[in-house]
Design a protein around this motif. Sequence first.
Motif: not given
Length: 375
Positions: A89-92, A25-29, A53-56, A74-84
């Motif tokens: 990782n949590i799910m796995l 939510i924070s990254l989307f806002i 952009t978040m979904a690259t 760039t920050t939005l794309a990197l944030g999306g990649v890191a968040l994914l």
Amino acid sequence: MRKITIKLLTRLPTKYLTSGLILIISLFIYGVVGSMLIMHLNFVDSIYYAVITMATVGYGDYIPHTGIQKIFATTLALGGVALLAYVFNIMLTSFQEQMSKYSKEARKMKAINEMDDYYILCGYGRVGKVVFKELSQRNQNVIIFEKDRDTYDNIEDSDRVVGIHKDATEDDLIAKLAGEKCRSVIIATGDDVSNLYIVLTIRETNPKAWIVARASKLENISRLKRAGADKIVSPEVSGGKNLYVESTMPHLLRITVKHDINKIYDEFKIITQHGCTLENIDYHLPGIEAPLSRKIKTMNLEDGKKFRDNLNKNEESRIALKNLYNIVNSIHSHYISGPDRATFIKLLKDLGKHVEIIGTNLTDEEIAKKTKLDD
């Protein structure tokens, strides 16, 4: 498999799901607001740009031109990649943990199924550990239910021991295991309410199960009995008895004697005449250290008369007692409590006139040696 996967995923730790959702939510806002202020897009297009952009994905509809726009994208794309990567990782990790848990539980159930019989111990606290020690010394199979994680971690599984980290009040597994293979269910938690609920749960499914429950408070003994417990043990009661026994040690005498059944009443009469109480009788099998014990706890001569009259009237009882005396070679010990040592001296003197006194305060080992020689 699909159902199991869904079940595992729905059991992801709440704190991780919450933190992941907050980050998304924070990254989307950030993406929407930045698209409106930096990319100069309208609200709908800003939502669209933030998502792709978040979904690259990057369809190329809106291309950043200025330096600040490129930095924002760039920050939005990197944030999306890191968040994914974080969420994946949590799910796995959680999926692996749950799979490991299910695999471990499956191994435990397999070990239980391979046991010919077992005891169920509910509660591995101060009392439960003592019970477990006694069971272990006798090489018994034990299934331990313990809800506290730290306490459960102290349980070492083996061929004869299976620890189960479950709250027996919230899971019906204990009722399922208390079937034909279960010798006894020992409920030893320190909470009487939990003990009562567990008794009810087991008794509802297994009317023939033998249930021994702990009662921390005296007033709950009757409740546990009505709920279906076969035996109730109260540390308060047993502790009080132990304190009494220890307090009487200076005024407790063990007399080992030898006589036939015709001297029983005379012996009892002498004990009561001196104001003493016959606490216990130990019958000593020839050469065997552990005696057969019988609690008496009486100083009333009327009890002795009733016993004598019963033997005279009931031939079967007389024969049975005579057979027991024959087996132990008429050797047995009396635990007698009295007011003082002087009384014991007089008691021994009078008893010696009617029966053969083998010794006083002899240990079981000493008596076993004597009976082995007499055998």
